[in-house]
Every structure is written in C-alpha cells, then in structure tokens.
Design a protein around this motif. Structure first.
Motif, PDB file in Angstrom:
ATOM      1  N   THR A   1      20.055  33.969 -26.695  1.00 41.98           N
ATOM      2  CA  THR A   1      19.217  32.950 -26.964  1.00 41.98           C
ATOM      3  C   THR A   1      18.347  33.201 -25.730  1.00 41.98           C
ATOM      4  O   THR A   1      18.588  33.987 -24.907  1.00 41.98           O
ATOM      5  N   GLY A   2      17.736  32.169 -25.931  1.00 44.94           N
ATOM      6  CA  GLY A   2      16.428  31.475 -25.074  1.00 44.94           C
ATOM      7  C   GLY A   2      17.074  30.063 -24.096  1.00 44.94           C
ATOM      8  O   GLY A   2      16.595  29.883 -23.246  1.00 44.94           O
ATOM      9  N   GLY A   3      18.241  30.388 -24.524  1.00 38.50           N
ATOM     10  CA  GLY A   3      18.765  29.499 -23.094  1.00 38.50           C
ATOM     11  C   GLY A   3      18.943  28.222 -23.574  1.00 38.50           C
ATOM     12  O   GLY A   3      20.124  27.868 -21.949  1.00 38.50           O
ATOM     13  N   GLY A   4      18.273  27.434 -23.426  1.00 39.00           N
ATOM     14  CA  GLY A   4      18.433  26.380 -24.015  1.00 39.00           C
ATOM     15  C   GLY A   4      18.678  25.443 -24.693  1.00 39.00           C
ATOM     16  O   GLY A   4      20.044  25.831 -25.283  1.00 39.00           O
ATOM     17  N   PRO A   5      18.593  24.548 -25.035  1.00 37.97           N
ATOM     18  CA  PRO A   5      19.329  23.444 -25.911  1.00 37.97           C
ATOM     19  C   PRO A   5      19.305  23.086 -27.440  1.00 37.97           C
ATOM     20  O   PRO A   5      18.737  24.618 -27.829  1.00 37.97           O
ATOM     21  N   GLY A   6      19.798  22.893 -28.105  1.00 44.03           N
ATOM     22  CA  GLY A   6      19.354  22.824 -29.810  1.00 44.03           C
ATOM     23  C   GLY A   6      20.342  24.114 -30.270  1.00 44.03           C
ATOM     24  O   GLY A   6      21.106  23.902 -29.687  1.00 44.03           O
ATOM     25  N   ILE A   7      19.194  24.940 -31.209  1.00 40.44           N
ATOM     26  CA  ILE A   7      19.402  26.137 -31.587  1.00 40.44           C
ATOM     27  C   ILE A   7      20.871  27.289 -30.752  1.00 40.44           C
ATOM     28  O   ILE A   7      21.389  28.193 -30.780  1.00 40.44           O
ATOM     29  N   MET A   8      19.821  27.293 -29.628  1.00 34.63           N
ATOM     30  CA  MET A   8      19.988  27.734 -28.327  1.00 34.63           C
ATOM     31  C   MET A   8      21.426  27.925 -28.015  1.00 34.63           C
ATOM     32  O   MET A   8      22.257  28.226 -27.785  1.00 34.63           O
ATOM     33  N   GLU A   9      21.381  26.726 -27.476  1.00 33.22           N
ATOM     34  CA  GLU A   9      22.988  26.300 -27.297  1.00 33.22           C
ATOM     35  C   GLU A   9      24.002  26.395 -27.954  1.00 33.22           C
ATOM     36  O   GLU A   9      24.967  26.966 -27.694  1.00 33.22           O
ATOM     37  N   ALA A  10      23.828  26.369 -29.714  1.00 30.26           N
ATOM     38  CA  ALA A  10      24.865  26.750 -30.109  1.00 30.26           C
ATOM     39  C   ALA A  10      24.399  27.960 -30.604  1.00 30.26           C
ATOM     40  O   ALA A  10      26.210  28.416 -30.090  1.00 30.26           O
ATOM     41  N   GLY A  11      23.776  29.079 -30.567  1.00 29.26           N
ATOM     42  CA  GLY A  11      24.596  30.437 -30.467  1.00 29.26           C
ATOM     43  C   GLY A  11      25.626  30.554 -28.868  1.00 29.26           C
ATOM     44  O   GLY A  11      26.063  31.151 -29.215  1.00 29.26           O
ATOM     45  N   ASN A  12      24.493  29.967 -28.343  1.00 28.54           N
ATOM     46  CA  ASN A  12      25.350  30.786 -27.040  1.00 28.54           C
ATOM     47  C   ASN A  12      27.488  29.755 -27.130  1.00 28.54           C
ATOM     48  O   ASN A  12      28.233  30.609 -26.357  1.00 28.54           O
ATOM     49  N   LYS A  13      26.969  28.807 -27.308  1.00 29.92           N
ATOM     50  CA  LYS A  13      27.996  28.047 -27.903  1.00 29.92           C
ATOM     51  C   LYS A  13      29.099  29.013 -28.463  1.00 29.92           C
ATOM     52  O   LYS A  13      30.537  29.344 -28.572  1.00 29.92           O
ATOM     53  N   GLY A  14      29.249  29.072 -29.971  1.00 29.81           N
ATOM     54  CA  GLY A  14      29.707  29.855 -30.434  1.00 29.81           C
ATOM     55  C   GLY A  14      30.008  31.573 -29.673  1.00 29.81           C
ATOM     56  O   GLY A  14      31.376  31.757 -30.684  1.00 29.81           O
ATOM     57  N   ALA A  15      28.781  32.554 -29.535  1.00 26.52           N
ATOM     58  CA  ALA A  15      29.230  33.701 -28.893  1.00 26.52           C
ATOM     59  C   ALA A  15      30.669  33.701 -27.830  1.00 26.52           C
ATOM     60  O   ALA A  15      31.589  33.993 -27.223  1.00 26.52           O
ATOM     61  N   HIS A  16      30.065  32.262 -26.671  1.00 31.92           N
ATOM     62  CA  HIS A  16      31.469  31.684 -26.025  1.00 31.92           C
ATOM     63  C   HIS A  16      32.355  31.650 -26.209  1.00 31.92           C
ATOM     64  O   HIS A  16      33.852  31.841 -26.257  1.00 31.92           O
ATOM     65  N   ASN A  17      32.495  30.876 -27.126  1.00 36.75           N
ATOM     66  CA  ASN A  17      33.930  30.581 -28.282  1.00 36.75           C
ATOM     67  C   ASN A  17      34.719  31.530 -29.196  1.00 36.75           C
ATOM     68  O   ASN A  17      35.849  32.089 -29.045  1.00 36.75           O
TER      69      ASN A  17
ATOM     70  N   SER B   1      27.654  36.086 -24.064  1.00 41.05           N
ATOM     71  CA  SER B   1      26.627  34.958 -23.757  1.00 41.05           C
ATOM     72  C   SER B   1      25.248  35.414 -23.577  1.00 41.05           C
ATOM     73  O   SER B   1      25.520  34.810 -22.070  1.00 41.05           O
ATOM     74  N   VAL B   2      24.286  35.508 -23.277  1.00 43.27           N
ATOM     75  CA  VAL B   2      23.269  35.970 -22.873  1.00 43.27           C
ATOM     76  C   VAL B   2      22.311  34.642 -22.502  1.00 43.27           C
ATOM     77  O   VAL B   2      21.929  34.069 -24.229  1.00 43.27           O
ATOM     78  N   GLY B   3      21.873  34.265 -22.048  1.00 45.23           N
ATOM     79  CA  GLY B   3      20.527  32.928 -22.130  1.00 45.23           C
ATOM     80  C   GLY B   3      19.266  33.153 -20.998  1.00 45.23           C
ATOM     81  O   GLY B   3      18.957  33.993 -20.211  1.00 45.23           O
ATOM     82  N   LEU B   4      17.875  33.422 -21.537  1.00 41.43           N
ATOM     83  CA  LEU B   4      16.836  33.967 -21.324  1.00 41.43           C
ATOM     84  C   LEU B   4      15.955  32.360 -21.089  1.00 41.43           C
ATOM     85  O   LEU B   4      15.497  32.152 -21.446  1.00 41.43           O
TER      86      LEU B   4
END
Length: 241
Positions: A88-104, A109-112
C-alpha cells in the motif's frame, strides 16, 4: 524540512517564476538527479528482497468505520491468507486498512510512504523492515507497478485515479504484463466506467473497447481473491509467498 513546505500557494508560484542564475539552476538539478537515483536504488534493492505482491490503492481520507475501510481490511486479510503479499501507500485510510488486513493475516505488509503537507503519515501495520519513504511520486509509482502481481483499487480521490490509470496505461501499451486490475465497489466506479465506455471510447474513439476488458469490477473480498486466483491458474503461476 523543505523550503516549499513553509510557503503558501502564491509564494510557491512566485518562487518558481523568479529568475535564477544558470549556475544555481544547474546545481539544483544535478543534486536532484542524485536524490532521484538514490530513491530508485534503495527502492529496487528493498523491494527485490520482498518479491512481487498485490498493490492496494485507495483514499487516505477513509475513516476506520467506513464500509470501504472495513472491506479493504477483509480483502487484504484474505489476500494474505491466499499467499499474496500486500503493498500500500503506507498511510492512513484505505492504505492502513490494507496493511492491517495483511498484518492480521500473517502476510507480508509493505508500505511505500510519500512526504506530503497533509494526510500522509505511516500506519502501524507495516512490517518494520518493509516501510519505505519517498520524496518523489513518480519513483514511488514505479515501485507500486514493478513489484505488483495485481492491482486492487478501492474508492479514492485523484491520487487513486492517478495510480489506476497509470496501471491501465502501462498494460494497454504493453510496457508491463497484463496483470489483473480489480476495482472494488460497483456503486463507486460505475459512473466513471460508463463515461469511459460511452464518451471516451464510443463517441470520441480515444481508446479501444477491448481495453475495458483490462478492468474487472467486484464488490466483496471473495471476488477479489477469485479474480487473482483465476489469473494465476490461467498462466500456471502461483503466489510468491
């Protein structure tokens, strides 16, 4: 902190229009080239160790109680369980949701991240060794595309549209492989797709109708994973994780 961040819009325009000595312009441009090169090198080296993933795009403004935030989290969780890493782009919002789902989901879980005057700050669900920072949008976009085995596009704003059309253009012009582009939320995307089909393609002839086949529209996490799995079964490939 860059000087431009302390200027208002009028001052920024005036600063750009001010005549500068040739030596100053040449020196600034030369150092910018080195900075750009360093971002590419660091990005390539870091992402090559991670391997290809699925890029998830979407708005930084989406709140955690929004239906699309919750859906993006479910999608990323299911993607990670299916064996795909998530970028994801590593930020809040949808990006946070994407990283959170991958983490869980126990997945990669990559953030750019990109330095912005508002909205952007990295979220806590990125793997500690996979949190990359960029100053240049175009370098960051290269990383999104080069290491993506698919694109999941949630509702978003101009940045999301920029990333979507970048991926479509590169596939359309055969600059990258024909990886799946999956738009999530038919209610959100239907108006744009109708305009592309009826005005841009049929009325003005500015693209081919076949280009619409590059995009698949879905409404839930199961359809996303099914689209990814069907693509990889077709080409006898498998996820990297």
């Amino acid at each position: 902190m860059k000087k431009e961040q302390f200027l208002n819009d009028d001052d920024k325009i005036q600063d750009k229009l001010n005549q500068k000595p040739w030596n100053e312009i040449r020196t600034n441009d030369s150092w910018a080239i080195f900075k750009i090169m360093s971002e590419f090198v660091n990005g390539y080296e870091s992402m090559a160790k991670i391997g290809p993933c699925v890029s998830i795009f979407g708005s930084a403004r989406t709140k955690p109680d929004n239906k699309y935030y919750l859906l993006a989290e479910k999608i990323a969780y299911k993607i990670s369980k299916a064996g795909y890493g998530v970028i994801t782009g590593g930020g809040p919002g949808i990006m946070e949701a994407g990283n959170k789902g991958a983490h869980n989901g126990g997945g990669t879980s990559v953030g750019l991240n990109i330095e912005l005057p508002f909205e952007q700050h990295f979220n806590p669900y990125i793997d500690k060794d996979k949190n990359l920072n960029f100053d240049y949008f175009f370098v960051r976009k290269v990383m999104f595309v080069k290491y993506a085995q698919g694109f999941v596009v949630m509702p978003g704003g101009f940045g999301t549209l920029d990333e979507l059309f970048e991926a479509v253009t590169l596939i359309q012009t055969k600059k990258i492989g024909k990886f799946p582009i999956i738009l999530v939320g038919s209610e959100f995307w239907s108006g744009l797709l109708e305009w592309i089909k009826t005005v841009m393609i049929e009325k003005e002839g500015n693209a081919n109708l076949d280009d619409m086949n590059l995009i698949k529209v879905v409404d839930n996490e199961d359809e996303v994973v099914e689209a990814l799995d069907n693509f990889y079964k077709k080409y006898n490939l498998s996820p990297n994780f």
